[in-house]
Write an enzyme that holds these catalytic residues in place. Structure first.
Site, PDB file in Angstrom:
ATOM      1  N   GLY A 154       1.034  -1.398   0.188  1.00 15.98           N
ATOM      2  CA  GLY A 154       0.409   0.181  -0.345  1.00 15.98           C
ATOM      3  C   GLY A 154       1.093   1.153  -0.039  1.00 15.98           C
ATOM      4  O   GLY A 154       1.579   1.184  -0.630  1.00 15.98           O
ATOM      5  N   ARG A 155       0.499   2.556   0.642  1.00 14.66           N
ATOM      6  CA  ARG A 155       0.827   3.696   0.652  1.00 14.66           C
ATOM      7  C   ARG A 155       2.399   3.411   1.041  1.00 14.66           C
ATOM      8  O   ARG A 155       3.240   3.973   1.268  1.00 14.66           O
ATOM      9  CB  ARG A 155      -0.032   4.431   1.211  1.00 14.66           C
ATOM     10  CG  ARG A 155       0.724   5.666   1.852  1.00 14.66           C
ATOM     11  CD  ARG A 155      -0.524   6.827   2.276  1.00 14.66           C
ATOM     12  NE  ARG A 155      -0.533   6.146   3.654  1.00 14.66           N
ATOM     13  CZ  ARG A 155       0.013   6.609   4.473  1.00 14.66           C
ATOM     14  NH1 ARG A 155       1.173   7.988   4.661  1.00 14.66           N
ATOM     15  NH2 ARG A 155      -0.060   6.109   5.897  1.00 14.66           N
ATOM     16  N   ILE A 156       3.226   2.654   2.615  1.00 15.20           N
ATOM     17  CA  ILE A 156       4.166   2.715   3.334  1.00 15.20           C
ATOM     18  C   ILE A 156       5.034   1.183   2.151  1.00 15.20           C
ATOM     19  O   ILE A 156       5.881   1.555   1.802  1.00 15.20           O
ATOM     20  CB  ILE A 156       3.893   2.350   4.361  1.00 15.20           C
ATOM     21  CG1 ILE A 156       3.528   3.524   4.748  1.00 15.20           C
ATOM     22  CG2 ILE A 156       4.965   1.918   5.141  1.00 15.20           C
ATOM     23  CD1 ILE A 156       2.806   3.491   6.668  1.00 15.20           C
ATOM     24  N   SER A 175      -0.493  -9.115  -1.275  1.00 12.23           N
ATOM     25  CA  SER A 175      -1.304  -8.964   0.176  1.00 12.23           C
ATOM     26  C   SER A 175      -2.931  -9.290  -0.969  1.00 12.23           C
ATOM     27  O   SER A 175      -2.624  -9.473  -1.627  1.00 12.23           O
ATOM     28  CB  SER A 175      -1.814  -7.050  -0.459  1.00 12.23           C
ATOM     29  OG  SER A 175      -1.704  -7.066  -1.175  1.00 12.23           O
ATOM     30  N   THR A 234       6.920  -2.932  11.168  1.00 18.22           N
ATOM     31  CA  THR A 234       6.868  -1.633  11.859  1.00 18.22           C
ATOM     32  C   THR A 234       5.646  -1.066  11.673  1.00 18.22           C
ATOM     33  O   THR A 234       5.089  -0.109  12.326  1.00 18.22           O
ATOM     34  CB  THR A 234       8.007  -0.551  10.841  1.00 18.22           C
ATOM     35  OG1 THR A 234       7.051  -0.450   9.331  1.00 18.22           O
ATOM     36  CG2 THR A 234       9.607  -0.956  10.637  1.00 18.22           C
ATOM     37  N   ARG A 236       1.999  -3.597  12.855  1.00 16.33           N
ATOM     38  CA  ARG A 236       1.756  -3.452  14.395  1.00 16.33           C
ATOM     39  C   ARG A 236       1.788  -5.054  14.469  1.00 16.33           C
ATOM     40  O   ARG A 236       1.986  -6.086  14.141  1.00 16.33           O
ATOM     41  CB  ARG A 236      -0.080  -3.962  13.782  1.00 16.33           C
ATOM     42  CG  ARG A 236      -0.661  -2.620  13.454  1.00 16.33           C
ATOM     43  CD  ARG A 236      -0.623  -2.132  14.505  1.00 16.33           C
ATOM     44  NE  ARG A 236      -1.537  -0.679  13.520  1.00 16.33           N
ATOM     45  CZ  ARG A 236      -1.112   0.466  13.900  1.00 16.33           C
ATOM     46  NH1 ARG A 236       0.259   0.866  13.320  1.00 16.33           N
ATOM     47  NH2 ARG A 236      -1.507   1.724  13.373  1.00 16.33           N
ATOM     48  N   GLU A 265       2.182  -3.208  23.882  1.00 22.02           N
ATOM     49  CA  GLU A 265       2.625  -2.184  24.929  1.00 22.02           C
ATOM     50  C   GLU A 265       3.062  -1.460  25.714  1.00 22.02           C
ATOM     51  O   GLU A 265       0.822  -1.380  26.250  1.00 22.02           O
ATOM     52  CB  GLU A 265       2.636  -0.897  22.923  1.00 22.02           C
ATOM     53  CG  GLU A 265       3.664  -1.908  21.711  1.00 22.02           C
ATOM     54  CD  GLU A 265       3.380  -1.748  20.909  1.00 22.02           C
ATOM     55  OE1 GLU A 265       3.531   0.064  20.777  1.00 22.02           O
ATOM     56  OE2 GLU A 265       3.884  -1.846  18.986  1.00 22.02           O
ATOM     57  N   HIS A 284       8.089   1.348  19.272  1.00 21.92           N
ATOM     58  CA  HIS A 284       7.488   2.111  18.299  1.00 21.92           C
ATOM     59  C   HIS A 284       7.516   3.382  18.095  1.00 21.92           C
ATOM     60  O   HIS A 284       6.747   4.859  18.747  1.00 21.92           O
ATOM     61  CB  HIS A 284       5.960   1.823  18.934  1.00 21.92           C
ATOM     62  CG  HIS A 284       4.569   1.746  17.721  1.00 21.92           C
ATOM     63  ND1 HIS A 284       3.475   1.435  17.786  1.00 21.92           N
ATOM     64  CD2 HIS A 284       3.982   2.111  16.822  1.00 21.92           C
ATOM     65  CE1 HIS A 284       2.622   1.210  17.514  1.00 21.92           C
ATOM     66  NE2 HIS A 284       3.636   2.261  16.470  1.00 21.92           N
TER      67      HIS A 284
END
Length: 336
Positions: A154-156, A175, A234, A236, A265, A284
């Site tokens: 996706g975007r990242i 994906s 990076t 989840r 976390e 994080h």
């Protein structure tokens, strides 16, 4: 009426340094907390007095059970998107307005690049060794010529694919809805998930967390990785079977991992990941930058101001709870 507002999970105390709070300093009683409570009873006891809560990202979860125990809560002004930390249906049923903001993708992209490079070139391990008076304690490896597997293009993920190509890597991608054509347009080769894990030297995760993707990376996928393979996450922590990853790292069945996200976390002090030499750990930091915080709090305060002014905030996720300039919530209407 002066409303009480609490900022949650502000570990560095950075939220109060933002200038935007001055816009509401005479309209709210502003308080903050620099920790995250995992115990639900303690969390409810802490949050019960507040009409407005501004949690930083998704450290604190607002389940239906928690929301039902916060009778005066009127507004949840999230920083960033709702990634499942708020039961939106329960909030809507209770008449609690939930707002969100845009986030900066640049930080997560750069953090992924940093972790990949740190993992390949032993930056964390050699930094620790030098502080102990040592020199060149291990051997790194080049990214050039290796295969990068991007799970979530996706975007990242597409930017990470670009990075991989830039440093001379072959890029595979998967994906759930990815096609060969879309992968090729991003410079990657569509590859079934099992094959991606088996062929990649580095696998990096960039999926949104949902019920469909929760622990989508299983122990079996990790077992398919090369002995020299590495995993970077990076996105989840809940995307993968964390126990299986710990076991693979501990038994040296894979070369290493670089992690910015975890199931719990902050990561518990006694968590086994903290004791493994072949993992690079970050707390994080993939959203923690001056630019991200500026964007988060500027927009979050915009949402609070609109609410206080009797307007539907631009970031409202459930505007249907807003009726004639006030919330439909009985407790909120009673206190207005």
């Amino acid at each position: 009426m002066i409303k009480r507002l609490a900022i949650l999970d502000d570990y560095q105390g950075a939220a109060f340094a933002q200038p935007y709070w001055k816009r509401i300093e005479n309209r709210v009683q502003l308080e903050g907390y620099r920790d995250t409570l995992q115990d639900e009873d303690r969390l409810v006891e802490r949050l019960r007095p507040y009409q407005i809560l501004v949690p930083i990202r998704e450290r604190t979860h607002f389940s239906a059970r928690v929301l039902q125990k916060l009778p005066v809560l009127e507004l949840l002004s999230l920083t960033g998107k709702n990634s499942g930390q708020v039961d939106l249906a329960a909030a809507t049923a209770a008449g609690i307005l939930v707002t969100q903001t845009e986030g900066s993708g640049a930080t997560a992209i750069e953090m992924t690049m940093a972790l990949m490079l740190a993992l390949a070139h032993r930056v964390a391990q050699e930094d620790r060794a030098m502080r102990e008076g040592l020199w060149q304690t291990g051997m790194g490896f080049d990214l050039a010529g290796k295969t990068l597997g991007v799970v979530g293009l996706g975007r990242i993920g597409s930017r990470i694919a670009d990075f991989g190509k830039h440093v001379g890597m072959k890029v595979l991608a998967w994906s759930a809805n990815l096609t060969e054509e879309r992968a090729a347009a991003a410079g990657a080769t569509y590859t079934p998930l099992d094959d991606l894990f088996g062929q990649s030297d580095i696998v990096t995760l960039h999926l949104r967390l949902s019920e469909r993707t929760r622990e989508i990376v299983t122990a079996r996928h990790i077992s398919l990785m090369k002995p020299t393979g590495c995993l970077v996450n990076t996105a989840r922590g809940q995307l993968l079977d964390e126990n299986a990853l710990v076991a693979a790292l501990r038994d040296r069945r894979i070369r290493g991992a670089a992690l910015d996200v975890f199931h719990t976390e902050p990561l518990p002090v006694d968590h086994p990941l903290r004791s493994l030499e072949n993992v690079v750990l970050a707390p994080h930091m993939g959203y923690v930058s001056a630019e991200s915080y500026d964007q988060f709090f500027r927009s979050s305060v915009d949402n609070v101001v609109a609410y206080l002014d009797g307007r539907v905030p631009a970031g409202a996720m459930n505007p249907e709870v807003w009726k004639d300039g006030k919330l439909s919530r009985k407790s909120a209407a009673t206190e207005a």
